[in-house]
Enzyme design. Structure first.
Site, PDB file in Angstrom:
ATOM      1  N   THR A  62      -3.634  -5.292   0.399  1.00 56.50           N
ATOM      2  CA  THR A  62      -3.161  -4.097   0.864  1.00 56.50           C
ATOM      3  C   THR A  62      -3.789  -3.181   1.669  1.00 56.50           C
ATOM      4  OG1 THR A  62      -4.175  -3.019  -1.103  1.00 56.50           O
ATOM      5  CG2 THR A  62      -1.953  -4.191  -1.594  1.00 56.50           C
ATOM      6  N   ASP A  63      -5.299  -3.440   1.683  1.00 55.64           N
ATOM      7  CA  ASP A  63      -6.031  -2.720   2.648  1.00 55.64           C
ATOM      8  C   ASP A  63      -5.745  -3.134   4.141  1.00 55.64           C
ATOM      9  OD1 ASP A  63      -8.459  -0.907   2.901  1.00 55.64           O
ATOM     10  OD2 ASP A  63      -9.004  -2.795   3.872  1.00 55.64           O
TER      11      ASP A  63
ATOM     12  N   HIS B 286      19.901  27.876 -10.736  1.00 59.65           N
ATOM     13  CA  HIS B 286      20.501  28.731 -11.425  1.00 59.65           C
ATOM     14  C   HIS B 286      20.092  30.083 -11.281  1.00 59.65           C
ATOM     15  CE1 HIS B 286      22.962  25.675 -13.411  1.00 59.65           C
ATOM     16  NE2 HIS B 286      21.948  25.236 -14.065  1.00 59.65           N
TER      17      HIS B 286
ATOM     18  N   PHE C 287      32.843  29.140 -10.706  1.00 61.86           N
ATOM     19  CA  PHE C 287      32.634  28.126 -11.737  1.00 61.86           C
ATOM     20  C   PHE C 287      33.429  28.612 -12.963  1.00 61.86           C
ATOM     21  CE2 PHE C 287      30.462  25.377 -14.601  1.00 61.86           C
ATOM     22  CZ  PHE C 287      31.266  24.087 -14.102  1.00 61.86           C
TER      23      PHE C 287
ATOM     24  N   ASN D 294      21.350  22.352  -9.295  1.00 62.54           N
ATOM     25  CA  ASN D 294      21.881  23.605  -9.465  1.00 62.54           C
ATOM     26  C   ASN D 294      20.548  24.643  -9.698  1.00 62.54           C
ATOM     27  OD1 ASN D 294      23.187  25.971  -9.417  1.00 62.54           O
ATOM     28  ND2 ASN D 294      25.007  24.780 -10.598  1.00 62.54           N
TER      29      ASN D 294
ATOM     30  N   LYS E 239       0.778  -1.017  -0.040  1.00 65.03           N
ATOM     31  CA  LYS E 239       0.044   0.039   0.003  1.00 65.03           C
ATOM     32  C   LYS E 239       0.988   1.296  -0.055  1.00 65.03           C
ATOM     33  CE  LYS E 239      -4.530   0.547   0.443  1.00 65.03           C
ATOM     34  NZ  LYS E 239      -5.232  -0.044  -0.646  1.00 65.03           N
TER      35      LYS E 239
ATOM     36  N   GLN F 267      29.798  19.973  -7.271  1.00 67.32           N
ATOM     37  CA  GLN F 267      30.312  18.814  -7.036  1.00 67.32           C
ATOM     38  C   GLN F 267      31.325  18.792  -5.774  1.00 67.32           C
ATOM     39  OE1 GLN F 267      30.015  20.094 -10.060  1.00 67.32           O
ATOM     40  NE2 GLN F 267      29.951  18.428 -11.569  1.00 67.32           N
TER      41      GLN F 267
END
Length: 304
Positions: free
Chosen positions: A57-58, A260, A166, A258, A12, A232
């Site tokens: 699943t219930d 930007h 960078f 990132n 579930k 990184q």
């Protein structure tokens, strides 16, 4: 040609659960989304349609609610471990259970004091406001002999307004990005970390809440204190900071998109933009991912 049933599981997903602990006038709220995945002797369910080994699943959903009532929710990890052990240990056909939990934060609302001023303001014991986009996560896997606990978070948005560069990257005929020697660095952190705790007899269980808060603190401190030449590099610094300071964590996986921030060209307006006004782009974005783990350990957190 013969066909073989491969790995399979069922359960579930995203059971929404809110548990309110009413301690007099001061209430506590736990707000979770719980997903259960079960594996085991389930071939006949697929091959012949027999449901003899199938827990509905219930029922898995109902168990989530019942355990919240019977045992409370001390932490996402503790609650997940209890559920995982139940499905494997108490439901004979089930051999492996994976519990994934998202926890949403609610902060208490503060109101003015009796004199109508915010001096001496008080927290209201039963009124809350949802806290931003940050979500706490936990994943517990139990196979009857070994326990694996992975804590985490996502939606943690951070930004450095300077101390980021960078440049020096590969340039080819398609490269238009200008080198940056003083840029905004922003990201939305998704982090998952694996604990050394395996549930072995005699092994003390961690203080899950304290550990989660400590990892989060070191992620933020590493982001703030790292002079960055790339996202990184920042990712690696955040990972080693956690492993250096939290001995109960063996592995951490980080996903850092990132976010930007591009300097707006104001020359057409007759203005000079001195790294003050930016266009915040939401897509496309660079996605930086990586795992840092202790030497001698094997990383197991999957790449989603």
């Amino acid at each position: 040609m013969a066909h073989v049933l491969g790995q399979n599981q069922y359960g579930k997903a995203e059971t929404r659960l809110v548990r309110i602990t009413r301690g007099g006038t001061r209430h506590e709220v736990k707000d979770l989304s719980v997903s259960v995945a079960l594996s085991g002797d389930l071939d006949d369910v697929h091959l012949s349609g027999s449901n003899a080994n199938c827990l509905p699943t219930d029922t898995a959903k109902n168990t989530c609610y019942a355990f919240a009532k019977q045992y409370g929710i001390g932490s996402a990890e503790e609650y997940g471990i209890r559920l995982a052990r139940h499905f494997v240990d108490d439901v004979e056909p089930i051999h492996r259970a994976r519990i994934r939990i998202e926890e949403y934060f609610w902060d208490r609302i503060r109101t003015p004091g009796a004199q109508g001023r915010f001096i001496g303001s008080e927290e209201v014991g039963h009124s809350f406001v949802r806290r931003g986009s940050e979500v706490r996560t936990a994943e517990v896997v139990w196979d009857g002999s070994a326990l694996q606990v992975v804590s985490g978070l996502h939606g943690l948005v951070v930004m450095n307004s300077t101390d980021s560069e960078f440049w020096g990257y590969i340039k080819d005929r398609y490269t238009t990005l200008q080198e940056a020697y003083d840029r905004v660095l922003a990201t939305e952190v998704t982090a998952r970390w694996r604990h050394s705790f395996t549930g072995a007899p005699g092994q003390p269980e961690p203080d899950w809440d304290a550990c989660w808060a400590e990892v989060r603190r070191h992620l933020l401190e590493a982001f703030a204190e790292t002079y960055s030449y790339s996202l990184q590099q920042t990712l690696h610094a955040m990972g080693i900071r956690v492993l250096d300071h939290v001995p109960g964590v063996d592995e951490i996986r980080l996903q850092l998109p990132n976010k930007h921030h591009f300097v707006v060209d104001m020359a057409p307006y007759g203005l000079k933009n001195e790294n003050e006004v930016f266009f915040a782009a939401d897509r496309p974005y660079g996605l930086i991912e990586g795992t840092v783990h202790r030497e001698g350990t094997v990383p197991v957190i999957p790449v989603d």
